[in-house]
Write an enzyme that holds these catalytic residues in place. Structure first.
Site, PDB file in Angstrom:
ATOM      1  N   ARG A 242       0.848  -1.189   0.000  1.00  0.00           N
ATOM      2  CA  ARG A 242       0.000   0.000   0.000  1.00  0.00           C
ATOM      3  C   ARG A 242       0.886   1.242   0.000  1.00  0.00           C
ATOM      4  NH1 ARG A 242      -3.425  -2.710  -1.675  1.00  0.00           N
ATOM      5  NH2 ARG A 242      -5.544  -3.027  -0.898  1.00  0.00           N
ATOM      6  N   GLU A 271      -4.185   7.470  -5.246  1.00  0.00           N
ATOM      7  CA  GLU A 271      -4.399   6.767  -6.520  1.00  0.00           C
ATOM      8  C   GLU A 271      -5.722   7.216  -7.117  1.00  0.00           C
ATOM      9  OE1 GLU A 271      -4.071   2.571  -5.757  1.00  0.00           O
ATOM     10  OE2 GLU A 271      -2.024   2.747  -5.014  1.00  0.00           O
ATOM     11  N   HIS A 290      -1.340   0.358 -10.077  1.00  0.00           N
ATOM     12  CA  HIS A 290      -1.926  -0.606  -9.121  1.00  0.00           C
ATOM     13  C   HIS A 290      -2.500  -1.818  -9.877  1.00  0.00           C
ATOM     14  CE1 HIS A 290      -3.857  -1.011  -4.877  1.00  0.00           C
ATOM     15  NE2 HIS A 290      -3.648  -2.197  -5.416  1.00  0.00           N
TER      16      HIS A 290
HETATM   17  C1  DGY Z   1      -5.940  -5.964  -3.025  1.00  0.00           C
HETATM   18  O1  DGY Z   1      -6.632  -6.945  -3.295  1.00  0.00           O
HETATM   19  O2  DGY Z   1      -5.923  -5.459  -1.905  1.00  0.00           O
HETATM   20  C2  DGY Z   1      -5.137  -5.402  -4.125  1.00  0.00           C
HETATM   21  O3  DGY Z   1      -4.290  -4.385  -3.739  1.00  0.00           O
HETATM   22  C3  DGY Z   1      -6.060  -4.898  -5.205  1.00  0.00           C
HETATM   23  O4  DGY Z   1      -6.769  -3.817  -4.706  1.00  0.00           O
END
Ligand code: DGY
Length: 328
Positions: A242, A271, A290
């Site tokens: 993250r 984002e 992402h």
């Molecule tokens: C998750 O599944 O948390 C990935 O980062 C996709 O959002």
């Protein structure tokens, strides 16, 4: 147990076959809160089930959903959800661990390879017609195989990255986690190949530091100037967890000073990445939008698991993947 039809609000598009599973059992409406907030709010007021991802389900949203019984996230990360507000109302939170591990590990490895071998930069050289002689040392990359990998976070995805590194690329793996993982039972193939290591030692030794941290109050901003300063000079930093676990200004400073060779980033504090972010254009940064789990196969598997979770919870059964909101 209940087989009564309930009201379900889908807030991010699902594959047609998964939408059909929901519609067969419940009254389903679709509203994307980023595009039509009024429709989202109206459906929220009646919704017993909520399914989607990439939108903050905060205390205000939860308060506006008085009938809500379950939220099913099409993601493994749960940082978009107000865990305390869900817990206070006894609302089930389900998510999608397990089905995306290998795909996210592939993405992280793509970033390792791309940054160290300068893949994106050198592809641009060819595309732009600047390949007019054999490349010289100034454009050489650095080997990946045999180098030391340091992992911040060693959950399922971290272990999938470690397998690629140790078994495929002959890389010693060091990992930092709250407690050592019992490799004998959880990942025997990594025994003797991955070692729980104190953070300062990991940072001093790793040629690649990969952050796979969930976003929690404890991890927010954890990769800060002090941590980056302990990394080996010339090391590469990769973030597949993250964005907000990293102090992005400190990361830019470490790249500008030449302390770090490069960064590969799939996630950002904001984002989509704002156009004025220097991380978008910095020559040593390989930025991705992402895409960790973004393959046809894996996004479908995530949607299918999230739908099963929702159907189970609305029928009074325990879903396969419940996130424990009490533990937060
Ligand atoms: C998750 O599944 O948390 C990935 O980062 C996709 O959002």
């Amino acid at each position: 147990m209940s087989d009564a039809r309930k009201k379900v609000l889908v807030f991010r598009a699902l594959p047609p076959d998964q939408m059909a599973r929901l519609q067969a059992a419940h009254d389903v409406s679709f509203a994307d809160p980023k595009k039509d907030h009024a429709a989202f709010d109206a459906a929220l007021a009646e919704a017993q089930g909520l399914i989607g991802s990439s939108f903050p389900i905060d205390a205000g949203v939860i308060a506006a959903a008085p009938k809500l019984e379950v939220v099913s996230s099409v993601s493994v990360g749960v940082d978009n959800y107000d865990l305390a507000a869900l817990h206070a109302r006894n609302i089930v939170l389900a998510h999608t661990p397990g089905v995306l591990d290998e795909t996210v590990a592939d993405t992280v490895f793509a970033l390792l390879m791309a940054t160290s071998r300068r893949v994106v930069e050198l592809a641009a050289l060819v595309r732009e017609g600047r390949w007019d002689r054999n490349i010289g040392e100034d454009l050489f990359g650095f080997d990946v195989h045999g180098k030391t990998l340091g992992l911040l976070g060693f959950g399922r995805i971290g272990q999938a990255i470690a397998r690629r590194a140790a078994l495929g690329f002959g890389m010693p793996v060091l990992y930092h986690a709250r407690r050592p993982v019992d490799l004998a039972t959880q990942a025997p193939e990594l025994q003797g190949r991955a070692n729980h290591t104190p953070l300062p030692k990991l940072l001093a030794r790793a040629d690649f530091v990969v952050a796979m941290l969930p976003l929690t109050p404890q991890t927010r901003g954890m990769v800060d100037a002090a941590l980056l300063a302990q990394m080996k000079p010339g090391a590469i930093f990769i973030n597949g967890g993250r964005g907000a676990t990293v102090d992005e200004a400190a990361l830019l400073a470490a790249l500008d000073s030449g302390r770090l060779r490069a960064a590969g980033l799939d996630v950002f504090a904001r984002e989509p990445l704002p156009l004025d972010s220097r991380l978008r254009t910095h020559p040593q940064v390989t930025p991705l939008p992402h895409i960790g789990s973004a393959t046809h196969e894996t996004r479908h598997a995530m949607a299918a698991l999230a739908v099963s979770n929702l159907l189970d919870a609305l029928a009074g059964r325990r879903p396969a993947a419940v996130f424990d909101t009490a533990a937060s």
